[in-house]
Enzyme design. Structure first.
Site, mmCIF file in Angstrom:
data_model
loop_
_atom_site.group_PDB
_atom_site.id
_atom_site.type_symbol
_atom_site.label_atom_id
_atom_site.label_comp_id
_atom_site.label_asym_id
_atom_site.label_seq_id
_atom_site.Cartn_x
_atom_site.Cartn_y
_atom_site.Cartn_z
ATOM 1 N N SER A 30 0.815 -1.223 0.000
ATOM 2 C CA SER A 30 0.000 0.000 0.000
ATOM 3 C C SER A 30 0.848 1.273 0.000
ATOM 4 C CB SER A 30 -0.940 -0.004 1.204
ATOM 5 O OG SER A 30 -0.195 -0.039 2.407
ATOM 6 N N THR A 31 2.009 1.263 0.642
ATOM 7 C CA THR A 31 2.845 2.472 0.659
ATOM 8 C C THR A 31 3.510 2.662 -0.704
ATOM 9 O OG1 THR A 31 3.258 1.964 2.982
ATOM 10 C CG2 THR A 31 4.564 3.741 2.014
ATOM 11 N N GLY A 82 8.129 -0.378 0.367
ATOM 12 C CA GLY A 82 7.782 -0.333 1.782
ATOM 13 C C GLY A 82 8.473 -1.438 2.548
ATOM 14 N N LYS A 94 10.431 -7.933 4.970
ATOM 15 C CA LYS A 94 9.461 -7.645 3.915
ATOM 16 C C LYS A 94 8.760 -8.929 3.519
ATOM 17 C CE LYS A 94 10.684 -5.028 0.538
ATOM 18 N NZ LYS A 94 9.309 -4.421 0.664
ATOM 19 N N GLY A 96 5.121 -9.117 3.435
ATOM 20 C CA GLY A 96 3.717 -9.154 3.859
ATOM 21 C C GLY A 96 2.771 -9.278 2.671
ATOM 22 N N GLU A 103 11.011 -8.367 -5.098
ATOM 23 C CA GLU A 103 11.436 -7.141 -4.407
ATOM 24 C C GLU A 103 12.927 -7.210 -4.093
ATOM 25 O OE1 GLU A 103 8.777 -7.289 -1.073
ATOM 26 O OE2 GLU A 103 7.378 -5.862 -1.984
ATOM 27 N N LYS A 121 6.635 0.991 11.829
ATOM 28 C CA LYS A 121 7.454 -0.110 11.276
ATOM 29 C C LYS A 121 8.861 -0.134 11.878
ATOM 30 C CE LYS A 121 4.157 -1.116 8.246
ATOM 31 N NZ LYS A 121 4.321 -1.114 6.787
HETATM 32 O O1 DER Z 1 5.196 -7.140 0.948
HETATM 33 C C1 DER Z 1 6.007 -6.221 1.088
HETATM 34 O O2 DER Z 1 7.248 -6.386 1.176
HETATM 35 C C2 DER Z 1 5.475 -4.830 1.247
HETATM 36 O O3 DER Z 1 6.407 -3.877 0.801
HETATM 37 C C3 DER Z 1 5.207 -4.650 2.728
HETATM 38 O O4 DER Z 1 6.373 -4.969 3.387
HETATM 39 C C4 DER Z 1 4.788 -3.246 3.102
HETATM 40 O O5 DER Z 1 3.452 -3.126 2.749
HETATM 41 P P1 DER Z 1 2.609 -1.872 3.237
HETATM 42 O O6 DER Z 1 3.292 -0.653 2.621
HETATM 43 O O7 DER Z 1 1.238 -2.129 2.667
HETATM 44 O O8 DER Z 1 2.643 -1.855 4.746
#
Ligand code: DER
Length: 219
Positions: A30-31, A82, A94, A96, A103, A121
């Protein structure tokens, strides 16, 4: 909105780069999506992007921003993404969003890695967030047993198959006081494709969203 705040700060970092045929690495989550939404005004300066997930690729194409295969570009100028957790050494957890393998590849191929996250975080020690591990499907149970031997409690993320056709084990109860060591140990287990510890390739800068504005942390 802390996500929009750090996304805007990352846009400023990109805009400050001197060349105008930028190759941008784009994260997932989302970020990262808040960052993608702000890329329009930079479109003319972007030669192409390299994406870390099909989802981010779709969003970039919807904004008429070119997306290239990593094999088609040389180095990536800057990677923006993110994190689920970060420590003071800018080592991250990372995955999630289940995109950790691509990535980590794009982060590894990038000159600079700027991590954008809200202040929740930043943690003293990584590991409260369960550590995602991407695993070849036929090795899932074997890898789970090896992770138990390392002291972790692996849980299969059953509803997820990654962009690479693999499965995810989320590992609870790991005490991650030696991120570099653990990242290597997990990499050495046959069947592990990638793990969500970004210690061997930590972020170069962490833009942290706080109610008082954006804090910049560097290594
Ligand atoms: O899946 C990932 O690595 C994303 O970057 C996660 O770590 C961060 O997701 P968010 O910005 O929705 O919190």
């Amino acid at each position: 909105q802390l996500k929009a705040q750090v996304a805007a700060a990352a846009i400023e970092r990109v805009a400050a780069l001197h060349n105008d045929d930028l190759v941008l690495g784009i994260g997932t989550g989302s970020t990262a999506e808040a960052f993608i939404q702000l890329l329009g005004p930079l479109r003319a300066r972007i030669d192409t992007t390299v994406s870390s997930s099909e989802r981010s690729s779709t969003l970039l194409r919807e904004m008429n921003i070119p997306v290239s295969d990593l094999n088609a570009v040389g180095e990536v100028d800057i990677y923006v993404d993110g994190a689920d957790e970060a420590n003071a050494d800018l080592q991250l957890i990372k995955g999630g969003g289940a995109a950790l393998t691509r990535e980590k590849i794009v982060a590894g191929a990038s000159r600079q890695f700027i991590c954008i996250a809200d202040e929740s975080k930043l943690v003293p020690t990584l590991g409260a967030f369960p550590l995602p591990v991407e695993v070849i499907p036929m090795a899932r149970s074997y890898v789970a047993r090896q992770i138990v031997a390392l002291g972790g409690q692996p849980v299969w993320r059953e509803d997820v198959v990654t962009d690479n056709g693999n499965v995810i084990l989320d590992v609870f109860n790991l005490l991650i006081d030696q991120p570099l060591t653990l990242e290597g140990q997990l990499n050495d287990i046959p069947g592990v494709v990638c793990n969500g510890l970004f210690a061997l390739r930590a972020a170069d800068e962490l833009l942290l969203g706080t109610p008082d504005g954006v804090r910049s942390l560097t290594r």
